[in-house]
Write a protein that holds these residues in place. Structure first.
Motif, PDB file in Angstrom:
ATOM      1  N   LEU A  25       0.122   9.188  -3.980  1.00  0.00           N
ATOM      2  CA  LEU A  25      -0.876   9.698  -3.871  1.00  0.00           C
ATOM      3  C   LEU A  25      -0.620  11.275  -3.030  1.00  0.00           C
ATOM      4  CD1 LEU A  25      -3.584   7.257  -2.546  1.00  0.00           C
ATOM      5  CD2 LEU A  25      -3.826   8.727  -4.605  1.00  0.00           C
ATOM      6  N   ILE A  26       0.394  11.193  -1.745  1.00  0.00           N
ATOM      7  CA  ILE A  26       0.737  12.175  -1.048  1.00  0.00           C
ATOM      8  C   ILE A  26       1.464  13.279  -2.273  1.00  0.00           C
ATOM      9  CG2 ILE A  26       2.493  13.053   0.524  1.00  0.00           C
ATOM     10  CD1 ILE A  26       1.716  10.498   2.176  1.00  0.00           C
ATOM     11  N   LEU A  46      -7.901   8.069  -8.967  1.00  0.00           N
ATOM     12  CA  LEU A  46      -7.607   6.659  -8.578  1.00  0.00           C
ATOM     13  C   LEU A  46      -8.908   5.711  -8.830  1.00  0.00           C
ATOM     14  CD1 LEU A  46      -5.959   4.933  -6.490  1.00  0.00           C
ATOM     15  CD2 LEU A  46      -7.419   5.939  -4.476  1.00  0.00           C
ATOM     16  N   MET A  89       0.793  -1.135  -0.037  1.00  0.00           N
ATOM     17  CA  MET A  89      -0.036   0.063  -0.076  1.00  0.00           C
ATOM     18  C   MET A  89       1.024   1.243  -0.079  1.00  0.00           C
ATOM     19  SD  MET A  89      -3.134  -0.687   0.401  1.00  0.00           S
ATOM     20  CE  MET A  89      -4.037   0.464  -0.944  1.00  0.00           C
ATOM     21  N   ASN A  90       2.033   1.279   0.697  1.00  0.00           N
ATOM     22  CA  ASN A  90       2.789   2.432   0.595  1.00  0.00           C
ATOM     23  C   ASN A  90       3.310   2.953  -0.619  1.00  0.00           C
ATOM     24  OD1 ASN A  90       2.848   2.180   3.501  1.00  0.00           O
ATOM     25  ND2 ASN A  90       5.070   2.462   3.653  1.00  0.00           N
ATOM     26  N   ALA A  91       3.759   2.217  -1.642  1.00  0.00           N
ATOM     27  CA  ALA A  91       3.995   2.858  -2.926  1.00  0.00           C
ATOM     28  C   ALA A  91       2.860   3.709  -3.325  1.00  0.00           C
ATOM     29  CB  ALA A  91       4.378   1.826  -3.841  1.00  0.00           C
ATOM     30  N   LEU A  92       1.907   2.926  -3.183  1.00  0.00           N
ATOM     31  CA  LEU A  92       0.567   3.942  -3.684  1.00  0.00           C
ATOM     32  C   LEU A  92       0.064   5.125  -2.861  1.00  0.00           C
ATOM     33  CD1 LEU A  92      -2.050   4.052  -5.567  1.00  0.00           C
ATOM     34  CD2 LEU A  92      -3.352   2.597  -3.952  1.00  0.00           C
ATOM     35  N   VAL A  93       0.236   5.035  -1.437  1.00  0.00           N
ATOM     36  CA  VAL A  93       0.150   6.223  -0.641  1.00  0.00           C
ATOM     37  C   VAL A  93       1.201   7.145  -0.757  1.00  0.00           C
ATOM     38  CG1 VAL A  93      -0.215   6.853   1.600  1.00  0.00           C
ATOM     39  CG2 VAL A  93      -1.107   4.791   1.106  1.00  0.00           C
ATOM     40  N   ASP A  94       2.438   6.754  -0.940  1.00  0.00           N
ATOM     41  CA  ASP A  94       3.551   7.834  -1.280  1.00  0.00           C
ATOM     42  C   ASP A  94       3.061   8.638  -2.562  1.00  0.00           C
ATOM     43  OD1 ASP A  94       4.820   7.432   0.802  1.00  0.00           O
ATOM     44  OD2 ASP A  94       6.082   5.803  -0.269  1.00  0.00           O
ATOM     45  N   SER A 146      -1.092  15.039  -4.246  1.00  0.00           N
ATOM     46  CA  SER A 146      -1.578  16.236  -3.634  1.00  0.00           C
ATOM     47  C   SER A 146      -0.920  17.356  -3.472  1.00  0.00           C
ATOM     48  CB  SER A 146      -2.263  15.683  -2.254  1.00  0.00           C
ATOM     49  OG  SER A 146      -1.510  15.315  -1.386  1.00  0.00           O
ATOM     50  N   GLU A 147       0.617  17.232  -3.051  1.00  0.00           N
ATOM     51  CA  GLU A 147       1.570  18.073  -2.902  1.00  0.00           C
ATOM     52  C   GLU A 147       2.021  18.880  -3.989  1.00  0.00           C
ATOM     53  OE1 GLU A 147       3.698  16.524   0.996  1.00  0.00           O
ATOM     54  OE2 GLU A 147       4.726  16.271  -1.058  1.00  0.00           O
ATOM     55  N   VAL A 205     -11.359  11.409  -8.556  1.00  0.00           N
ATOM     56  CA  VAL A 205     -10.879  12.421  -9.373  1.00  0.00           C
ATOM     57  C   VAL A 205      -9.994  13.353  -8.421  1.00  0.00           C
ATOM     58  CG1 VAL A 205     -10.917  14.405 -10.966  1.00  0.00           C
ATOM     59  CG2 VAL A 205     -12.513  12.475 -11.249  1.00  0.00           C
ATOM     60  N   MET A 206      -8.818  13.259  -8.515  1.00  0.00           N
ATOM     61  CA  MET A 206      -8.081  14.437  -7.626  1.00  0.00           C
ATOM     62  C   MET A 206      -7.842  15.368  -8.888  1.00  0.00           C
ATOM     63  SD  MET A 206      -5.684  11.683  -5.665  1.00  0.00           S
ATOM     64  CE  MET A 206      -6.261  10.408  -6.954  1.00  0.00           C
TER      65      MET A 206
END
Lengths: 257, 133
Positions: A8-9, A20, A1-6, A12-13, A92-93
């Motif tokens: 996503l962060i 997604l 999950m971490n690769a995906l969360v990184d 957003s930054e 959608v982001m």
């Protein structure tokens, strides 16, 4: 999950646009399971757990349309060799919308203030340093003192760009309008009385053979019909019109749109 | 942004704000926790929040974000803890139709479908490894 969360962060930054996609329901053969994911950026699947090619293709197609509408939604897909009916949620982001304010006069000041409250990335252009400066626009993300039409030529205009032409006169608005008329901007609005706008469009049609659908794109006179009187009220009606265009609302614009 | 106590129609456009929630998700995952990510995937009628709104629930019942507050959110939280335990996603239908006379701010009269997905650190990695073999 971490690769995906990184990822996503990071998105957003950076304020980047991405989608997604998550499988919500699959009555298949186990090749695709609820919770399977795929992150789409720049038209490519970047990370996730979806490996089925047919499904990936369908997801990429749908993601593009979701991004265009800036709307998250649940879409049923029919993928025969992945077990048939698969429900996918597209989140959608959206990239933050960008507002370009051309002309730094009386309306621009409240316009920039309101636009920042609404989380727009705001650029202000004017050729007069006396008007386009930090004191007048403390919240602007970018202030450019330069020839306005020339500056527009060099700016990145995308489908999430909104452009407001409120210079001190048609002598300035028109060359700017020419620069951006066939750009991918989501919104182009131009200030001016009905009479002057009619004359401007007439010139465009006759002298320059500009296609009617390009002229039709322009919101002029600018703003929603709320009987404004002060510069602040005009600024509010312009932003209300921009939100209407962004979100697909139905309120009546002064241009009749 | 609409918070608990306000209602918008399902036709109303939403605002997709996803920053910060993933920063907090990462913190929890790094601590080795399993989380439930609850997302409103569809709505009917008037609901407290829009499609795409998210809430993250920890195994201890801590909440980050909101899907509208009130009883609906409490139901989702309960289901989320179950999802964390089973590590298996599920869809929950939150009915805001009944109890219209109650004082709950979340009673808007609509229905929302919420997908609850368990996330844990090794989730993707495991799946990828399994597929390679």
């Amino acid at each position: 999950m971490n690769a995906l969360v990184d990822e996503l962060i990071r998105i957003s930054e950076q304020g980047a646009a991405a989608v997604l996609a998550t499988v919500i329901e699959a009555d298949g053969n186990g090749r695709v399971e609820p919770g399977d994911k795929c992150l789409i950026r720049d038209g490519k699947a970047e990370s996730g757990t979806i490996r089925h090619e047919g499904l990936l293709r369908a997801i990429l197609r749908e993601a593009e349309s979701c991004l265009k509408e800036e709307k998250s939604k649940l879409v049923p897909l029919e993928i025969p060799d992945a077990g048939g009916k698969i429900e996918v949620f597209f989140e959608v982001m959206a990239a933050p919308p960008q507002l370009i304010v051309v002309g730094a006069g009386h309306i621009a000041v409240p316009l920039v203030k309101f636009a920042k409250i609404l989380d727009f990335h705001v650029a202000v252009l004017d050729d007069r340093m006396l008007f386009a400066n930090r004191e007048r626009f403390p919240a602007a993300d970018q202030i450019l003192v330069t020839d306005m039409a020339e500056a527009l030529k060099g700016m990145a205009i995308t489908p999430s760009t909104y452009i407001v032409l409120i210079t001190r006169g048609h002598k300035y608005d028109e060359p700017c309008l020419r620069e951006i008329m066939d750009s991918p901007a989501k919104y182009i609005g131009m200030i001016g009385s009905r009479r002057r706008i009619k004359a401007c469009f007439q010139r465009f049609r006759e002298e320059e053979k500009i296609a009617e659908e390009i002229i039709e794109r322009v919101y002029a006179p600018i703003g929603l019909d709320i009987n404004t009187e002060t510069p602040e009220e005009i600024a509010l009606s312009i932003l209300a019109e921009i939100i209407k265009v962004r979100r697909g609302g139905k309120a009546r614009s002064l241009s009749g749109k | 942004m609409a918070g608990p106590g306000t209602c918008h129609e399902d036709s109303a456009s939403e605002r997709q704000k996803t920053d910060s929630i993933y920063h907090q998700v990462k913190e929890f995952l790094d601590k080795g926790e399993t989380l439930a990510v609850a997302t409103i995937v569809s709505t009917k009628g008037s609901t407290p929040r829009e499609v795409g709104a998210k809430m993250v629930v920890t195994a201890w019942g801590e909440i980050v974000g909101t899907i509208g507050g009130g009883c609906g959110e409490a139901d989702v939280k309960r289901e989320a803890i179950e999802v964390i335990r089973m590590r298996k996603p599920r869809m929950v239908r939150v009915d805001l139709l009944d109890d219209i006379s109650s004082d709950s701010p979340a009673v808007c009269g609509g229905i929302m479908n919420v997908f609850i997905d368990p996330w844990w650190k090794e989730k993707n990695e495991k799946k990828t490894a399994k597929e390679r073999t």
